[in-house]
Design a protein around this motif. Structure first.
Motif, mmCIF file in Angstrom:
data_model
loop_
_atom_site.group_PDB
_atom_site.id
_atom_site.type_symbol
_atom_site.label_atom_id
_atom_site.label_comp_id
_atom_site.label_asym_id
_atom_site.label_seq_id
_atom_site.Cartn_x
_atom_site.Cartn_y
_atom_site.Cartn_z
ATOM 1 N N TRP A 199 29.194 39.738 49.489
ATOM 2 C CA TRP A 199 29.657 39.819 48.097
ATOM 3 C C TRP A 199 29.885 38.403 47.569
ATOM 4 C CZ3 TRP A 199 30.013 43.392 44.426
ATOM 5 C CH2 TRP A 199 30.894 43.213 43.357
ATOM 6 N N PHE A 200 29.140 38.014 46.522
ATOM 7 C CA PHE A 200 29.184 36.639 46.039
ATOM 8 C C PHE A 200 29.738 36.535 44.622
ATOM 9 C CE2 PHE A 200 25.386 36.114 49.063
ATOM 10 C CZ PHE A 200 26.242 35.901 50.141
ATOM 11 N N ASN A 201 30.638 37.420 44.244
ATOM 12 C CA ASN A 201 31.367 37.313 42.985
ATOM 13 C C ASN A 201 32.749 36.748 43.295
ATOM 14 O OD1 ASN A 201 29.480 38.406 41.055
ATOM 15 N ND2 ASN A 201 29.765 40.375 42.056
ATOM 16 N N PHE A 202 32.878 35.435 43.282
ATOM 17 C CA PHE A 202 34.126 34.790 43.675
ATOM 18 C C PHE A 202 35.053 34.633 42.466
ATOM 19 C CE2 PHE A 202 31.316 33.713 47.141
ATOM 20 C CZ PHE A 202 32.140 33.790 48.258
ATOM 21 N N TYR A 203 35.435 35.742 41.887
ATOM 22 C CA TYR A 203 36.404 35.775 40.801
ATOM 23 C C TYR A 203 36.989 37.177 40.776
ATOM 24 C CZ TYR A 203 32.762 38.266 38.213
ATOM 25 O OH TYR A 203 31.812 39.180 37.819
ATOM 26 N N ASP A 204 37.982 37.406 39.926
ATOM 27 C CA ASP A 204 38.620 38.714 39.841
ATOM 28 C C ASP A 204 37.666 39.681 39.150
ATOM 29 O OD1 ASP A 204 40.192 40.930 39.575
ATOM 30 O OD2 ASP A 204 41.923 39.885 38.758
ATOM 31 N N PHE A 205 36.950 40.445 39.943
ATOM 32 C CA PHE A 205 35.875 41.301 39.432
ATOM 33 C C PHE A 205 36.399 42.421 38.543
ATOM 34 C CE2 PHE A 205 32.599 44.650 39.902
ATOM 35 C CZ PHE A 205 31.482 43.914 39.567
ATOM 36 N N ALA A 233 50.447 35.337 45.403
ATOM 37 C CA ALA A 233 49.146 35.785 45.936
ATOM 38 C C ALA A 233 48.075 35.910 44.858
ATOM 39 C CB ALA A 233 49.315 37.133 46.648
ATOM 40 N N GLY A 234 48.440 35.642 43.594
ATOM 41 C CA GLY A 234 47.446 35.675 42.530
ATOM 42 C C GLY A 234 47.456 36.913 41.661
ATOM 43 N N THR A 235 48.414 37.815 41.869
ATOM 44 C CA THR A 235 48.514 39.018 41.051
ATOM 45 C C THR A 235 49.469 38.783 39.893
ATOM 46 O OG1 THR A 235 48.054 40.497 42.918
ATOM 47 C CG2 THR A 235 49.175 41.459 41.020
ATOM 48 N N SER A 246 38.248 35.645 47.099
ATOM 49 C CA SER A 246 37.691 36.155 48.352
ATOM 50 C C SER A 246 38.712 36.999 49.106
ATOM 51 C CB SER A 246 37.229 34.992 49.231
ATOM 52 O OG SER A 246 36.914 35.422 50.533
ATOM 53 N N GLN A 247 39.944 36.505 49.181
ATOM 54 C CA GLN A 247 40.984 37.246 49.888
ATOM 55 C C GLN A 247 41.303 38.556 49.182
ATOM 56 O OE1 GLN A 247 43.905 34.126 49.830
ATOM 57 N NE2 GLN A 247 43.235 33.240 51.773
ATOM 58 N N GLN A 248 41.314 38.529 47.844
ATOM 59 C CA GLN A 248 41.539 39.761 47.094
ATOM 60 C C GLN A 248 40.426 40.769 47.370
ATOM 61 O OE1 GLN A 248 40.628 39.601 42.970
ATOM 62 N NE2 GLN A 248 42.000 41.258 42.378
ATOM 63 N N SER A 258 43.294 35.204 34.360
ATOM 64 C CA SER A 258 42.085 35.118 35.151
ATOM 65 C C SER A 258 40.953 34.590 34.288
ATOM 66 C CB SER A 258 41.719 36.501 35.710
ATOM 67 O OG SER A 258 42.751 36.985 36.531
ATOM 68 N N VAL A 259 40.130 33.729 34.875
ATOM 69 C CA VAL A 259 39.014 33.155 34.146
ATOM 70 C C VAL A 259 37.743 33.871 34.542
ATOM 71 C CG1 VAL A 259 37.710 31.040 33.724
ATOM 72 C CG2 VAL A 259 40.174 30.929 34.063
ATOM 73 N N HIS A 260 36.964 34.228 33.570
ATOM 74 C CA HIS A 260 35.735 34.954 33.811
ATOM 75 C C HIS A 260 34.709 34.048 34.471
ATOM 76 C CE1 HIS A 260 31.901 36.940 32.472
ATOM 77 N NE2 HIS A 260 32.593 37.959 32.919
ATOM 78 N N TRP A 261 33.808 34.633 35.255
ATOM 79 C CA TRP A 261 32.855 33.824 36.010
ATOM 80 C C TRP A 261 32.013 32.932 35.112
ATOM 81 C CZ3 TRP A 261 27.569 33.866 35.418
ATOM 82 C CH2 TRP A 261 27.031 34.897 34.662
#
Length: 564
Positions: free
Chosen positions: A547-553, A192-194, A299-301, A247-250
């Motif tokens: 919410w338009f931050n499509f990365y691991d905030f 799931a990306g964790t 987005s799912q996160q 994780s890659v930064h925005w």
């Protein structure tokens, strides 16, 4: 309604099955850390129930029948989430774990709040050889099931769970309820990306310890688990092969390709209007949703985090929250940028003030203001304010290191769009001088306060403050707030959200001016950023798809950092 974000709030979850004799000793070793403890009695015998009944200062949950370690842990994690904890430390009740390592695990969880923190055992001579060798079999299977060597140990029961991500996985795919739980939940979290992070910790097998591992039954259960996970891995092979370990930064994510496709879509809007654009938006967004695995997972996160926080706060969310609709909303917002810059956003028809916001946004002759915004909603549509307040000029501070393709198309289709854009590569003294000129001329300036940009002028160092946001600690940039203090002007917090079919401008006074006293500068900076994060969460819960931050905030890239 006032919404208050929760900070990093850990607790301890201990599954217990007939471990009454050892529980008091475990709690005594935990006592110096002053952590809330949830004990789940998994259908223990009468003697254990009597021992547990004498314990004080703990949350005790009784299961009527023995359901297995995994079910007991799940029960404890759900209970922890319901009372507002963000992370849960899982410990065994038999005393085999080095409880004195709890502070190390908590420090790692604070630094990486979105990760599963797991122990990697250092055994002494007390470990049974059959158990030791059996672990290696499981390790090999886990590496196959994840197509990765990053999960160094999947069987240690000493770990810190991020509750939002863990409960989201449990809700979608119910893991094993027995001794197979520890391994399966780690693999499914990875899918799931964790990510998981591992700490060396001493593990012993006490001479008088009580083990409930049944060699036949539990080995069969674990074998069946690996069978399920192996076949579950097969359709995930493409995603697993392309997955990056960190994780890659925005600011380091390259823009999605498709310059010609974006130009075509926006030209359709220019020539045929919004209806034709919207008709094509659905298949285009569907393609981006299917091929944008990183953004889809982010987005799912985000939506899982929102649901968990809303449940904790008792907030009712809008209906229809899913990642595809999240992508659709982003596509709609992309068009609104063009429409706003072309003057196609009309007051009353497309955009309006929220109650009380117009008064906050009243211009004052010869005095500019700073708008503090976020990547939440259609902030560019605020330029429609000029339709209401003649002569008002709003300048947007934008970073030049990102979105070059999109900016290129914007300038082709709406040449006037760049008139009030202030491109910068980083925030420094020259930025303050530029903005001061704008404010002195009575113009307004808009800047976002939610994204941490890589400052290439300072060797990649990011100055951030970590603040509670949506149930976890998130990094926020110091730059916009330090800049606001240097400008000593009125600061307005403004969000433009899609509500009831229209764009609605929400504005509130944030500071007048924003002050950072020399003697208490760091404390004051932290307080202002905490306030910003608190209000940002409030607005995000009103309209989560904005919410338009499509990365691991909640993560930073692994580079040098100096923080509050």
């Amino acid at each position: 309604m006032s919404i208050t974000a929760t900070a990093f709030r850990p607790c301890v979850v201990i599954p217990c099955y007939n471990h009454g004799a050892t529980m008091a000793g475990v709690l005594k070793r935990l006592q110096p850390f002053a952590l809330p403890v949830i004990i789940v009695d998994d259908g223990s015998d009468a003697a254990t129930k009597q021992e547990l009944a004498q314990l004080t200062g703990v949350i005790l949950i009784h299961l009527e029948t023995n359901r297995g370690k995994g079910e007991a842990v799940i029960t404890g994690l759900k209970a922890a989430s319901q009372v507002g904890f963000t992370h849960a430390i899982q410990l065994d009740a038999d005393g085999q774990h080095c409880i004195e390592d709890v502070p190390r695990f908590l420090d790692e969880a604070r630094t990486h709040p979105g990760c599963l923190i797991s122990g990697m055992p250092d055994y002494d001579d007390s470990v049974p050889k059959s158990r030791l060798y059996g672990r290696y079999v499981t390790h090999v299977w886990v590496w196959i099931e994840t197509l990765s060597l990053s999960l160094k140990d999947s069987m240690c029961g000493f770990r810190v769970y991020p509750l939002v991500a863990t409960l989201a996985v449990i809700a979608r795919h119910s893991p094993g309820k027995g001794m197979d739980f520890d391994t399966e939940i780690m693999v499914r979290l990875y899918w799931a990306g964790t990510d998981s992070r591992f700490l060396r910790t001493r593990v012993i097998y006490p001479v008088d310890g009580l083990s409930h591992f049944d060699a036949l039954r539990d080995n069969l259960r674990i074998s069946w688990m690996h069978t399920r996970l192996f076949f579950g891995m097969l359709p995930r092979i493409p995603a697993l092969l392309t997955r990056r370990r960190q994780s890659v930064h925005w600011a380091q994510v390259p823009e999605r390709k498709g310059l010609a496709g974006m130009r075509l879509m926006l030209n359709i809007y220019q020539r045929l209007g919004r209806r034709a654009f919207n008709a094509l938006l659905y298949p285009v967004v569907a393609w981006m949703w299917l091929t944008g695995g990183t953004q889809r997972k982010a987005s799912q996160q985000w939506l899982a985090q929102v649901r968990q926080q809303a449940q904790c706060l008792g907030v009712t969310l809008p209906a229809g929250l899913n990642s595809y609709r999240h992508f659709l909303r982003f596509g709609d917002a992309m068009l609104n940028k063009i429409a706003a810059w072309r003057g196609d956003i009309l007051w009353g028809r497309d955009i309006e003030f929220a109650p009380g916001s117009r008064e906050v946004l009243q211009p004052q002759a010869g005095q500019g203001k700073l708008i503090l915004a976020a990547h939440l909603g259609d902030i560019e549509a605020s330029r429609a304010l000029a339709q209401v307040e003649a002569g008002l000029v709003i300048n947007a501070l934008v970073f030049t290191d990102h979105a070059q393709r999109f900016r290129q198309i914007i300038e082709e289709i709406a040449p006037q769009a760049g008139v009030n854009l202030l491109p910068v590569s980083h925030i420094g003294p020259e930025t303050a001088l530029l903005l001061q000129e704008k404010l002195d001329a009575g113009e307004w300036v808009a800047i976002v306060g939610d994204r941490v940009a890589v400052n290439t002028q300072r060797g990649g160092e990011r100055r951030v403050c970590w603040s509670p946001f949506m149930g976890n600690r998130a990094p926020f940039p110091q730059g916009p707030f330090i800049l606001a203090a240097a400008l000593r002007c009125t600061v307005i917090l403004m969000m433009v959200l899609r509500e009831q079919g229209k764009l609605r401008i929400h504005a509130e006074n944030f500071a007048d001016p924003l002050v950072l006293p020399r003697a208490t500068r760091q404390q004051a900076l932290q307080e202002h950023i905490d306030n910003y994060a608190r209000r940002l969460e409030c607005y995000a819960l009103r309209s989560p798809l904005d919410w338009f931050n499509f990365y691991d905030f909640w993560q930073l890239p692994p580079e040098k950092e100096s923080g509050c």
